[in-house]
Design a protein around this motif. Structure first.
Motif, PDB file in Angstrom:
ATOM      1  N   GLU A  41      -9.142  52.278   7.379  1.00 24.15           N
ATOM      2  CA  GLU A  41      -8.140  51.462   6.692  1.00 24.15           C
ATOM      3  C   GLU A  41      -7.489  50.470   7.652  1.00 24.15           C
ATOM      4  OE1 GLU A  41      -5.405  54.115   4.790  1.00 24.15           O
ATOM      5  OE2 GLU A  41      -6.840  54.655   3.218  1.00 24.15           O
ATOM      6  N   ASP A  42      -7.198  50.921   8.873  1.00 22.28           N
ATOM      7  CA  ASP A  42      -6.626  50.025   9.889  1.00 22.28           C
ATOM      8  C   ASP A  42      -7.583  48.888  10.215  1.00 22.28           C
ATOM      9  OD1 ASP A  42      -4.401  51.655   9.996  1.00 22.28           O
ATOM     10  OD2 ASP A  42      -4.951  52.604  11.906  1.00 22.28           O
ATOM     11  N   ALA A  43      -8.865  49.211  10.349  1.00 22.53           N
ATOM     12  CA  ALA A  43      -9.865  48.188  10.674  1.00 22.53           C
ATOM     13  C   ALA A  43      -9.979  47.161   9.549  1.00 22.53           C
ATOM     14  CB  ALA A  43     -11.221  48.847  10.945  1.00 22.53           C
ATOM     15  N   VAL A  44      -9.975  47.628   8.308  1.00 23.82           N
ATOM     16  CA  VAL A  44     -10.073  46.713   7.169  1.00 23.82           C
ATOM     17  C   VAL A  44      -8.822  45.845   7.078  1.00 23.82           C
ATOM     18  CG1 VAL A  44     -10.211  46.565   4.651  1.00 23.82           C
ATOM     19  CG2 VAL A  44     -11.702  48.140   5.884  1.00 23.82           C
ATOM     20  N   GLN A  45      -7.668  46.447   7.325  1.00 23.83           N
ATOM     21  CA  GLN A  45      -6.420  45.676   7.314  1.00 23.83           C
ATOM     22  C   GLN A  45      -6.460  44.584   8.374  1.00 23.83           C
ATOM     23  OE1 GLN A  45      -4.014  46.063   5.025  1.00 23.83           O
ATOM     24  NE2 GLN A  45      -2.972  44.305   5.873  1.00 23.83           N
ATOM     25  N   ALA A  47      -9.132  43.269   9.629  1.00 17.00           N
ATOM     26  CA  ALA A  47     -10.150  42.301   9.197  1.00 17.00           C
ATOM     27  C   ALA A  47      -9.576  41.330   8.167  1.00 17.00           C
ATOM     28  CB  ALA A  47     -11.370  43.030   8.631  1.00 17.00           C
ATOM     29  N   LEU A  48      -8.762  41.831   7.260  1.00 18.84           N
ATOM     30  CA  LEU A  48      -8.130  40.962   6.266  1.00 18.84           C
ATOM     31  C   LEU A  48      -7.196  39.955   6.933  1.00 18.84           C
ATOM     32  CD1 LEU A  48      -7.335  43.475   3.400  1.00 18.84           C
ATOM     33  CD2 LEU A  48      -8.840  41.488   3.270  1.00 18.84           C
ATOM     34  N   ILE A  49      -6.435  40.427   7.894  1.00 18.23           N
ATOM     35  CA  ILE A  49      -5.530  39.531   8.621  1.00 18.23           C
ATOM     36  C   ILE A  49      -6.337  38.453   9.347  1.00 18.23           C
ATOM     37  CG2 ILE A  49      -3.908  39.410  10.569  1.00 18.23           C
ATOM     38  CD1 ILE A  49      -2.967  42.275   9.654  1.00 18.23           C
ATOM     39  N   GLN A  50      -7.407  38.868  10.021  1.00 18.90           N
ATOM     40  CA  GLN A  50      -8.241  37.899  10.743  1.00 18.90           C
ATOM     41  C   GLN A  50      -8.924  36.934   9.788  1.00 18.90           C
ATOM     42  OE1 GLN A  50     -10.928  39.436  13.685  1.00 18.90           O
ATOM     43  NE2 GLN A  50      -9.342  40.694  14.631  1.00 18.90           N
ATOM     44  N   ALA A  51      -9.429  37.443   8.668  1.00 20.82           N
ATOM     45  CA  ALA A  51     -10.084  36.579   7.686  1.00 20.82           C
ATOM     46  C   ALA A  51      -9.088  35.561   7.134  1.00 20.82           C
ATOM     47  CB  ALA A  51     -10.686  37.407   6.551  1.00 20.82           C
ATOM     48  N   HIS A  52      -7.892  36.021   6.835  1.00 14.85           N
ATOM     49  CA  HIS A  52      -6.869  35.117   6.294  1.00 14.85           C
ATOM     50  C   HIS A  52      -6.514  34.029   7.292  1.00 14.85           C
ATOM     51  CE1 HIS A  52      -2.847  33.799   4.976  1.00 14.85           C
ATOM     52  NE2 HIS A  52      -3.345  33.991   3.762  1.00 14.85           N
ATOM     53  N   SER A  53      -6.358  34.416   8.551  1.00 12.76           N
ATOM     54  CA  SER A  53      -5.956  33.432   9.556  1.00 12.76           C
ATOM     55  C   SER A  53      -7.097  32.514   9.987  1.00 12.76           C
ATOM     56  CB  SER A  53      -5.345  34.131  10.774  1.00 12.76           C
ATOM     57  OG  SER A  53      -6.317  34.895  11.438  1.00 12.76           O
ATOM     58  N   SER A  54      -8.326  32.933   9.775  1.00  8.78           N
ATOM     59  CA  SER A  54      -9.448  32.111  10.230  1.00  8.78           C
ATOM     60  C   SER A  54     -10.311  31.558   9.097  1.00  8.78           C
ATOM     61  CB  SER A  54     -10.315  32.906  11.204  1.00  8.78           C
ATOM     62  OG  SER A  54     -10.904  34.005  10.561  1.00  8.78           O
ATOM     63  N   ILE A  55      -9.856  31.676   7.870  1.00 10.89           N
ATOM     64  CA  ILE A  55     -10.676  31.223   6.737  1.00 10.89           C
ATOM     65  C   ILE A  55     -10.975  29.727   6.820  1.00 10.89           C
ATOM     66  CG2 ILE A  55      -8.786  30.807   5.116  1.00 10.89           C
ATOM     67  CD1 ILE A  55     -10.797  32.151   3.005  1.00 10.89           C
ATOM     68  N   VAL A  73     -15.272  42.612   9.609  1.00  7.22           N
ATOM     69  CA  VAL A  73     -15.004  44.045   9.425  1.00  7.22           C
ATOM     70  C   VAL A  73     -15.696  44.851  10.521  1.00  7.22           C
ATOM     71  CG1 VAL A  73     -15.406  46.046   7.919  1.00  7.22           C
ATOM     72  CG2 VAL A  73     -14.617  43.884   6.938  1.00  7.22           C
ATOM     73  N   ILE A  74     -16.948  44.532  10.788  1.00  2.00           N
ATOM     74  CA  ILE A  74     -17.694  45.264  11.820  1.00  2.00           C
ATOM     75  C   ILE A  74     -17.061  45.058  13.188  1.00  2.00           C
ATOM     76  CG2 ILE A  74     -19.894  45.359  13.065  1.00  2.00           C
ATOM     77  CD1 ILE A  74     -21.198  44.801  10.283  1.00  2.00           C
ATOM     78  N   ASN A  75     -16.725  43.825  13.513  1.00  2.00           N
ATOM     79  CA  ASN A  75     -16.106  43.556  14.814  1.00  2.00           C
ATOM     80  C   ASN A  75     -14.770  44.274  14.962  1.00  2.00           C
ATOM     81  OD1 ASN A  75     -18.243  41.992  15.667  1.00  2.00           O
ATOM     82  ND2 ASN A  75     -17.305  40.072  15.041  1.00  2.00           N
ATOM     83  N   CYS A  76     -13.956  44.268  13.914  1.00  2.00           N
ATOM     84  CA  CYS A  76     -12.670  44.977  13.960  1.00  2.00           C
ATOM     85  C   CYS A  76     -12.891  46.483  14.105  1.00  2.00           C
ATOM     86  CB  CYS A  76     -11.843  44.673  12.713  1.00  2.00           C
ATOM     87  SG  CYS A  76     -11.167  43.008  12.676  1.00  2.00           S
ATOM     88  N   SER A  77     -13.864  47.014  13.399  1.00  2.00           N
ATOM     89  CA  SER A  77     -14.155  48.442  13.476  1.00  2.00           C
ATOM     90  C   SER A  77     -14.627  48.836  14.870  1.00  2.00           C
ATOM     91  CB  SER A  77     -15.219  48.831  12.445  1.00  2.00           C
ATOM     92  OG  SER A  77     -14.772  48.572  11.148  1.00  2.00           O
ATOM     93  N   LEU A  78     -15.543  48.065  15.412  1.00  2.00           N
ATOM     94  CA  LEU A  78     -16.061  48.384  16.751  1.00  2.00           C
ATOM     95  C   LEU A  78     -14.986  48.208  17.823  1.00  2.00           C
ATOM     96  CD1 LEU A  78     -19.654  46.867  16.518  1.00  2.00           C
ATOM     97  CD2 LEU A  78     -18.966  49.269  16.307  1.00  2.00           C
ATOM     98  N   LYS A  79     -14.132  47.208  17.648  1.00  2.00           N
ATOM     99  CA  LYS A  79     -13.025  47.001  18.589  1.00  2.00           C
ATOM    100  C   LYS A  79     -12.074  48.184  18.545  1.00  2.00           C
ATOM    101  CE  LYS A  79      -9.318  43.769  19.668  1.00  2.00           C
ATOM    102  NZ  LYS A  79      -8.645  42.526  19.262  1.00  2.00           N
ATOM    103  N   LEU A  80     -11.755  48.645  17.340  1.00  2.00           N
ATOM    104  CA  LEU A  80     -10.873  49.793  17.184  1.00  2.00           C
ATOM    105  C   LEU A  80     -11.518  51.051  17.753  1.00  2.00           C
ATOM    106  CD1 LEU A  80      -8.162  50.734  16.084  1.00  2.00           C
ATOM    107  CD2 LEU A  80      -9.246  51.039  13.869  1.00  2.00           C
ATOM    108  N   LYS A  81     -12.819  51.180  17.546  1.00  2.00           N
ATOM    109  CA  LYS A  81     -13.544  52.344  18.072  1.00  2.00           C
ATOM    110  C   LYS A  81     -13.480  52.377  19.597  1.00  2.00           C
ATOM    111  CE  LYS A  81     -17.945  54.688  17.414  1.00  2.00           C
ATOM    112  NZ  LYS A  81     -19.203  54.646  16.675  1.00  2.00           N
TER     113      LYS A  81
END
Length: 185
Positions: A41-45, A47-55, A73-81
């Motif tokens: 959920e944190d990763a998706v959140q 990702a949404l913030i990044q998508a919104h700011s970089s759309i 989403v993948i980049n945010c997930s891997l970064k969080l991991k």
């Protein structure tokens, strides 16, 4: 005017409508990479913030919107991991039907496969998750991970080989989208 164009112009309502069909897959992808519902959920959140700011930088000539957002989403997930540096564990199944995690429960065979996939290195894990769980094509995976199609094919081949070795050592039977990875018990 398309939703994407209106979102690029700063219309938050259009952005929300645009993102809605991609949320379930984003949550599944993040979970399959992180094996933790809260972290997913944190990763998706994020990702949404990044998508919104970089759309405004989205270019439909380079990738589809789905592929572009999936990459975030993948980049945010891997970064969080990497940031968490935790030991991955699947959460216990809960008996409570009101639990939102119940929606993500995996069948026993899928859970076994997840356990096997999480033994792989990140680059192999990502292509397996995207190909077999998210059902992306080779070209979609290449776009999502920003690598060549030949690299995707090579990683899938090597990942399946490594999975087969792990699965055979566990005396298990498993089917992967037409590929047999098995050993008689």
């Amino acid at each position: 005017m398309s939703l994407i164009h209106r979102a690029i112009q700063g219309d938050d309502n259009s952005f929300n409508i645009l993102m809605k069909p991609y949320m379930r897959q984003a949550q599944q992808t993040a979970y399959l990479l992180l094996y933790d519902f809260a972290l997913a959920e944190d990763a998706v959140q994020e990702a949404l913030i990044q998508a919104h700011s970089s759309i405004k930088r989205f270019d439909n000539k380079r990738a589809s919107f789905k592929t572009w957002f999936n990459r975030i989403v993948i980049n945010c997930s891997l970064k969080l991991k990497r940031k968490q540096r935790f030991t991955i564990q699947l959460l216990d199944k809960h008996e409570n039907n009101d639990n939102p995690e119940k929606e993500y429960e995996l069948k026993e065979e899928d859970q076994f496969l997840i356990d096997m996939v999480k033994t792989l290195k990140g680059k192999y894990e990502a292509v397996i998750v995207l190909h077999y769980f998210q059902e992306l094509t080779i070209s979609e995976i290449a776009l999502t991970l920003n690598i060549r199609e030949g690299t995707v094919k090579s990683r899938l081949y090597n990942a399946r080989k490594k999975l087969k070795k792990v699965i055979l050592s566990n005396n298990s039977l498993l089917w992967l989208k037409g590929d047999y990875l098995w050993k008689e018990n």
